[in-house]
Design an enzyme around this catalytic site. Structure first.
Site, short mmCIF file in Angstrom:
data_model
loop_
_atom_site.label_atom_id
_atom_site.label_comp_id
_atom_site.label_asym_id
_atom_site.label_seq_id
_atom_site.Cartn_x
_atom_site.Cartn_y
_atom_site.Cartn_z
N LYS A 1 -7.19 8.03 8.49
CA LYS A 1 -6.45 6.77 8.47
C LYS A 1 -5.09 7.00 7.88
CE LYS A 1 -8.44 3.89 4.86
NZ LYS A 1 -7.43 3.31 3.99
N ARG B 1 0.86 6.60 9.34
CA ARG B 1 1.97 7.41 9.36
C ARG B 1 2.48 7.41 10.74
NH1 ARG B 1 -0.40 7.87 4.62
NH2 ARG B 1 0.78 8.58 2.96
N GLN C 1 1.53 7.00 -1.70
CA GLN C 1 2.05 5.89 -1.08
C GLN C 1 3.53 5.52 -1.64
OE1 GLN C 1 -0.91 2.94 -1.92
NE2 GLN C 1 -2.20 3.51 -0.42
N ASP D 1 -9.90 9.56 -3.31
CA ASP D 1 -10.50 8.63 -2.61
C ASP D 1 -11.94 8.68 -2.59
OD1 ASP D 1 -8.41 6.84 -2.26
OD2 ASP D 1 -8.06 7.77 -0.43
N ARG E 1 -15.27 1.70 0.18
CA ARG E 1 -15.89 3.03 -0.16
C ARG E 1 -16.92 2.87 -1.34
NH1 ARG E 1 -12.38 6.19 2.32
NH2 ARG E 1 -10.24 5.63 2.23
C1 S3P Z 1 -3.14 6.95 0.30
C2 S3P Z 1 -2.79 7.46 -0.69
C3 S3P Z 1 -3.54 7.08 -1.81
C4 S3P Z 1 -4.93 6.88 -1.35
C5 S3P Z 1 -5.05 5.90 -0.21
C6 S3P Z 1 -4.37 6.27 0.81
C7 S3P Z 1 -2.02 7.11 1.60
O1 S3P Z 1 -3.06 6.40 -2.72
O2 S3P Z 1 -5.71 6.47 -2.40
O3 S3P Z 1 -6.16 5.57 0.04
O4 S3P Z 1 -2.43 7.29 2.80
O5 S3P Z 1 -0.87 7.59 1.31
P1 S3P Z 1 -1.83 6.67 -3.69
O6 S3P Z 1 -1.69 8.06 -3.51
O7 S3P Z 1 -0.58 6.06 -3.47
O8 S3P Z 1 -2.53 6.32 -4.96
#
Ligand code: S3P
Length: 428
Positions: free
Chosen positions: A10, A15, A158, A310, A383
């Site tokens: 995902k 990206r 993120q 996760d 989840r």
């Molecule tokens: C993700 C980053 C994680 C993760 C999310 C997906 C991503 O969050 O928990 O399910 O694709 O960048 P953060 O790293 O921002 O906390």
């Protein structure tokens, strides 16, 4: 032995959909996941004038043509339940020449956006909160940004990725310092596209630097690796003896920033082999084989958390059937995921008769090799639904999950696959 293929990763799908339109040429992407979160990003990019072209059947190849100058959409962009769509989109739009409003479902409207909005505002971004400071809906008007420099309080891919995207489209340098190493899919994809981007360890964390783009980005040509976070559910089920013996997950992403759960399983006594065998646009890919094992409790220190953030729902469920105490620390970020996952895990474990203690930053679970039974409330969190779905499929356990449908956010087909692979399901 049971062989399992999981949907495309995902994080990588988001990206690819956002970065490919910025390349000079046509990108070819195979194995795109069709989960609701990924569809939200696909629809958002389509609305911004950068659509993916091709069949929306699972696993079919798609094309994305670039370079595209993002254009303002005619209506609000709905990010659904997807935090990655919302946060990365804020960055992409902030440095672009488009204007758009981002919104999401009730859960996403409760998740903090300040962590991306504040550093972007310091670089000159125009972001207006339409309802409540720090939360969706947000109206963003793209503009030329000044160089971006940010030290994050928490490791967050993120936040890091939003800032990298903003700097990329605005052609300004970006430096992000993180207290831990969050997943690095954005960095790997950008490197494969020819961007000048570096990550170096700094203390327990990382310092990531992106130089302003001088030429064009190269198109992406990749088969998206299987999502390790989806594979984690089958690994959990297999160690607890819920499958017919050994399980092999094929073609799964083995980026070390994602596979912290393997380390946990190993420390809990699992018998497993992870075999990286190839590379897709800088992402290691391979197979994982895991066998039913006698599991024991484990202490998970804060520095392990970014690489398994996760997977904590499935870790907690495995811990409930592992003998002894499991302690999870440094996972306070779980409180602002699709649900407050610390509270949701604790409440559901207790409802099943498992001894659990809630900590501000994690959980303490007293596990036993003893069957559990009861009703689980998912709080709409995919989840939580899948982790307890797995626990319910372990022989002897009996669990009713109140909302199974929310699994489609990341894993459509999860429940059918669960029926196929469980010891009690139909013979393959
Ligand atoms: C993700 C980053 C994680 C993760 C999310 C997906 C991503 O969050 O928990 O399910 O694709 O960048 P953060 O790293 O921002 O906390």
């Amino acid at each position: 032995m049971i062989t399992i293929h999981v949907p495309g990763d995902k994080s990588i799908c988001h990206r690819a959909l956002m970065l490919a339109p910025l390349a000079d040429g046509t990108s070819h992407i195979r194995g795109l996941a069709l989960s609701e979160d990924v569809r939200a990003t696909g629809a958002a990019m389509g609305a911004l004038g950068a659509p993916a072209i091709g069949s929306l059947e699972e696993g079919q190849p798609i094309e994305i043509r670039g370079p595209v100058e993002l254009r303002s959409p005619g209506s609000v962009i709905d990010c659904g339940n997807s935090g990655t769509t919302a946060r990365l989109m804020v960055g992409l739009l902030a440095g672009s020449s488009a204007a758009a409003t981002l919104d999401g479902d009730e859960s996403l409207r409760r998740r903090p956006m300040d962590r991306v909005v504040q550093p972007l505002r310091r670089a000159g971004a125009s972001v207006r909160e339409l309802r409540e400071p720090g939360y969706l809906p947000l109206e963003i008007e793209g503009c030329v940004l000044s160089p971006i420099r940010h030290e994050s309080e928490a490791a967050s891919a993120q936040v890091k990725s939003a800032l990298l995207l903003a700097g990329l489209v605005s052609r300004v340098p970006v430096r992000v310092i993180e207290p831990g190493a969050s997943r690095d899919h954005t960095e790997r994809m950008l490197r494969a596209m020819g961007a000048q981007i570096e990550g170096e360890p700094q203390g327990k964390g990382m310092r990531v630097s992106l130089e302003p783009l001088s030429g064009a980005l190269k198109p992406i040509n990749m088969a998206v690796p299987g999502d390790f976070s989806s594979a984690a559910f089958w690994l959990g089920l297999a160690v607890l003896g819920g499958c017919r013996g050994e399980v092999r997950i094929e073609g799964v992403g083995l980026n070390p920033g994602r596979t912290g759960f393997l380390r946990v399983l190993d420390a809990m006594g699992a018998s497993l082999d992870a075999m990286p065998s190839s590379d897709e646009a800088g992402e290691p890919v391979g197979d994982v084989v895991v066998r039913p094992s006698a599991m024991r409790g484990v202490e998970i220190p804060p520095e392990w958390v970014p690489a398994l953030i996760d997977e904590i729902p499935i870790i907690a469920c495995v811990a409930s059937r592992a003998v002894g105490r499991t302690i999870i620390r440094g996972a306070q970020e779980l409180r602002v995921k699709e649900s407050d996952r610390i509270a949701a895990l604790h409440a559901n474990l207790v409802a099943l008769g498992v001894s659990s203690r809630e900590r501000p930053d994690g959980l303490e679970i007293e596990g036993a090799d003893r069957a559990v039974a009861g009703v689980v409330e998912t709080r709409g969190d995919h989840r939580i639904a899948m982790a307890f779905g797995v626990l319910g499929a372990v022989p002897g356990n009996s669990i009713a999950v109140d909302d199974r449908a929310c699994a489609r956010v990341s894993y459509p087909g999860f429940w059918e696959e669960l029926d196929r692979v469980t010891a009690s399901g139909p013979e393959p």
